[in-house]
Enzyme design. Structure first.
Site, PDB file in Angstrom:
ATOM      1  N   LYS A 274       0.741  -1.253   0.186  1.00 29.38           N
ATOM      2  CA  LYS A 274       0.175  -0.202  -0.445  1.00 29.38           C
ATOM      3  C   LYS A 274       0.837   1.529  -0.107  1.00 29.38           C
ATOM      4  CE  LYS A 274      -3.948  -1.918   2.427  1.00 29.38           C
ATOM      5  NZ  LYS A 274      -4.605  -1.563   1.715  1.00 29.38           N
ATOM      6  N   ARG A 348     -10.371 -12.051   2.307  1.00 31.93           N
ATOM      7  CA  ARG A 348     -10.918 -12.727   1.140  1.00 31.93           C
ATOM      8  C   ARG A 348     -10.569 -14.200   1.112  1.00 31.93           C
ATOM      9  NH1 ARG A 348     -11.152  -9.055  -4.416  1.00 31.93           N
ATOM     10  NH2 ARG A 348     -11.276  -7.076  -2.485  1.00 31.93           N
TER      11      ARG A 348
HETATM   12  N1  BES Z   1      -8.313  -3.864   4.398  1.00 33.95           N
HETATM   13  C1  BES Z   1      -7.907  -3.247   3.569  1.00 33.95           C
HETATM   14  C2  BES Z   1      -9.581  -2.571   2.346  1.00 33.95           C
HETATM   15  C3  BES Z   1      -9.493  -1.361   3.263  1.00 33.95           C
HETATM   16  C4  BES Z   1      -9.314  -0.585   2.852  1.00 33.95           C
HETATM   17  C5  BES Z   1     -10.345  -0.862   4.732  1.00 33.95           C
HETATM   18  C6  BES Z   1      -9.386   0.827   3.226  1.00 33.95           C
HETATM   19  C7  BES Z   1     -10.350   0.495   4.892  1.00 33.95           C
HETATM   20  C8  BES Z   1      -9.890   1.711   4.065  1.00 33.95           C
HETATM   21  C9  BES Z   1      -8.456  -5.078   2.017  1.00 33.95           C
HETATM   22  O1  BES Z   1      -7.694  -5.644   2.445  1.00 33.95           O
HETATM   23  C10 BES Z   1      -8.077  -4.051   0.634  1.00 33.95           C
HETATM   24  O2  BES Z   1      -6.427  -3.511   1.150  1.00 33.95           O
HETATM   25  N2  BES Z   1      -8.308  -4.334  -0.411  1.00 33.95           N
HETATM   26  C11 BES Z   1      -8.127  -3.746  -1.746  1.00 33.95           C
HETATM   27  C12 BES Z   1      -9.149  -4.918  -2.851  1.00 33.95           C
HETATM   28  C13 BES Z   1      -7.824  -4.524  -3.953  1.00 33.95           C
HETATM   29  C14 BES Z   1      -6.584  -4.124  -4.087  1.00 33.95           C
HETATM   30  C15 BES Z   1      -9.195  -5.310  -4.866  1.00 33.95           C
HETATM   31  C16 BES Z   1      -9.116  -2.315  -1.887  1.00 33.95           C
HETATM   32  O3  BES Z   1      -9.785  -2.570  -1.347  1.00 33.95           O
HETATM   33  O4  BES Z   1      -8.524  -1.405  -2.226  1.00 33.95           O
HETATM   34 ZN    ZN Z   2      -5.527  -5.685   2.106  1.00 34.89          ZN
END
Ligand code: BES
Ligand code: ZN
Ligand code: ZN
Length: 496
Positions: A274, A348
């Site tokens: 990230k 997931r």
């Molecule tokens: N924990 C995150 C989701 C999240 C992001 C929650 C920001 C709250 C605030 C999750 O694990 C994630 O990073 N999801 C990705 C999925 C994508 C790579 C398909 C996302 O939402 O960007």
């Molecule tokens: Zn994530």
């Protein structure tokens, strides 16, 4: 929080009394509902200087009224609901706190209500306790300072010994304290809330509740063929944990409710790392787990006549040398394979195994909560929690539960098209969508592949509502964990 129900009070520092405003045509009348206070404040009343907007307060310092030193007059809706009482309680709490009063009495019988309107008492007590939450244990202030400023509350009502009132008070107390417990789990930083610490803290919290807690370590998780959870945990030195809580409040023949929550104690995204801005917020990625545990603890403490399992797969998602790489393929507990095309879509993967396990328990319903997708926060912001379900009856129950809890939810679409977008090239599934948009729905479609056929299931994506809800409700911290959906899940459990 120190709080009690009583018929009368013994000269507390502050009396909290209510004023109700009613409009007759252009005329607006303020009515103080305390039997004798209106006499004392007659001049003020005549002068129309009472608060008029709901939850507005006026403080009368040093009024020396019937043994009370100060009086706080707060405006209450003429048709109050549990939720409006929660909100009014938040204003009362912050005013009393700023007055640094050691004790305060709230004249509850002054709330406009039916004869025995226990849900208003419940809202008031929940609102006070929820508002009292703060997360300052990591600051080096002496602990005694906090104790000194903590106000002891007495709720004054002539129904204080009435069984229904006592039950509502007790219920509010248990529910709000468990919400605060879960908020703390969320607010703790990743280094102090690792999967192991999370599991230990939860096990300790179950003591004396009748809940049986089981925690699996990494070796056991691998033996149980949980390839998703193992795959995600491989990037970290911290061991994963698989937490199982079991409660039997009803006959063994009654099928259990299964709660499942994402317990990602820190999510850096893994190899698909990230951006650094805001990454610290990913300590909240275990709020789904924290909140289902909160609901479970409350249900057990309330001795509800249900059987439940509460399952939390817990791990970090880091980018260590053994981390899952983009393109890697893992096998979930039910044998389905998935390509990890983005290691940041890890929630997931761990939920896949947990949902398989939950399905094996033959439950009457599975409800999961997860901070699963940033897309959810984009779609609904921080007001509504989006939920997905495969069952219309469950949808009705959720809507009803949300009305009772005062937490807003919104039903999101889930259809075969979303699932098509999650097909893998080299494995059964891909962990990211081949299409554009609907990132929360495609994530939900992925999850659906691990839920047993014909089991009613709902997935709550709390990514937008689990933390930093910025004053959307005055009894939740502007910054920090909110405890989203705990109250709704408790209401839901009442329907089984
Ligand atoms: N924990 C995150 C989701 C999240 C992001 C929650 C920001 C709250 C605030 C999750 O694990 C994630 O990073 N999801 C990705 C999925 C994508 C790579 C398909 C996302 O939402 O960007
Ligand atoms: Zn994530
Ligand atoms: Zn995550």
């Amino acid at each position: 929080m120190k709080i009690q129900l009583s018929k009368s009070s013994q000269s507390e520092t502050v009396l909290v009394a209510f004023v109700v405003n009613s409009k007759a045509g252009k005329e607006s009348r303020s009515k103080l509902t305390h039997p004798t206070l209106s006499q004392r404040l007659k001049a003020t009343l005549d002068g129309n200087e009472m608060p008029t907007n709901v939850s507005e307060c006026v403080i009368y310092r040093d009024l020396q009224f019937e043994g009370y030193r100060h009086v706080l007059v707060v405006s209450v809706s003429d048709k109050p609901s549990a939720e409006s009482m929660r909100q009014t309680a938040a204003t009362v709490y912050s005013n009393i706190k700023s007055m640094k009063a050691p004790t305060a009495a709230i004249y509850f019988d002054g709330v406009p209500q039916g004869k025995k309107d226990t849900h208003l008492l419940q809202g008031l007590v929940e609102g006070l306790i929820l508002s009292s939450y703060s997360f300052d244990e990591l600051k080096s202030k002496p602990k005694t300072q906090k104790e000194k400023t903590e106000t002891a509350y007495t709720i004054i009502t002539k129904h204080s010994t009435d069984a229904a009132f006592k039950k509502a008070f007790n219920e509010a107390h248990i529910i709000a304290e468990t919400v605060n417990f879960s908020r703390r789990l969320g607010d703790m930083p990743g280094n102090l809330m690792t999967p192991t610490i999370l599991a230990n803290t939860i096990v300790t919290a179950t003591k004396g509740t009748g809940i049986k807690a089981t925690v699996w370590d990494k070796a056991r998780i691998a033996k149980e063929k949980m390839g998703g959870l193992i795959g995600v945990s491989n990037g970290s030195d911290q061991e994963p944990r698989f937490i199982i809580l079991e409660y039997k409040g009803a006959a063994a023949s009654k099928k259990p409710i299964c709660f499942v929550g994402k317990g990602l104690t820190f999510d850096c995204g893994g190899i698909s790392i990230k951006p650094s801005a805001g990454m610290e917020e990913m300590k909240y990625d275990m709020c789904g787990g924290a909140n289902v545990v909160g609901a479970a603890l409350a249900i057990a403490k309330l001795k509800m006549k249900v059987n439940f399992f509460c399952i939390v797969p817990a791990t970090e998602n880091l980018a260590g040398a053994s981390a899952t790489k983009p393109g890697d393929v893992h096998f979930a507990r039910n044998g389905k394979s998935f390509e990890v095309n983005n290691t940041d879509a890890e929630g997931r993967l761990i939920l896949a195994d947990a949902l398989c396990y939950a399905s094996e328990l033959k439950p009457q319903v599975i409800v999961d909560a997860a901070t699963l997708t940033g897309a959810m926060a984009v779609a609904l912001g921080n007001t509504h929690t989006g939920y997905f379900t495969n069952n219309d009856g469950l949808k009705k129950k959720i809507e009803q539960a949300s009305l009772a809890s005062g937490e807003w939810v919104w039903n999101m679409p889930l259809c075969d098209h979303h699932l098509k977008d999650m097909k893998g090239t080299y494995a059964d599934l891909s962990n990211i969508s081949s299409g554009k948009g609907a990132g929360s729905a495609t994530a939900a479609a992925f999850l659906s592949q691990f839920v047993g056929e014909d089991i009613p299931w709902a997935h709550f994506d709390i990514a937008g509502t689990a933390w930093h809800i910025g004053g959307r409700v005055p009894y939740a911290p502007k910054k920090g964990a909110s405890g989203a959906m705990i109250r709704t899940f408790i209401e839901l459990a009442k329907m089984y």
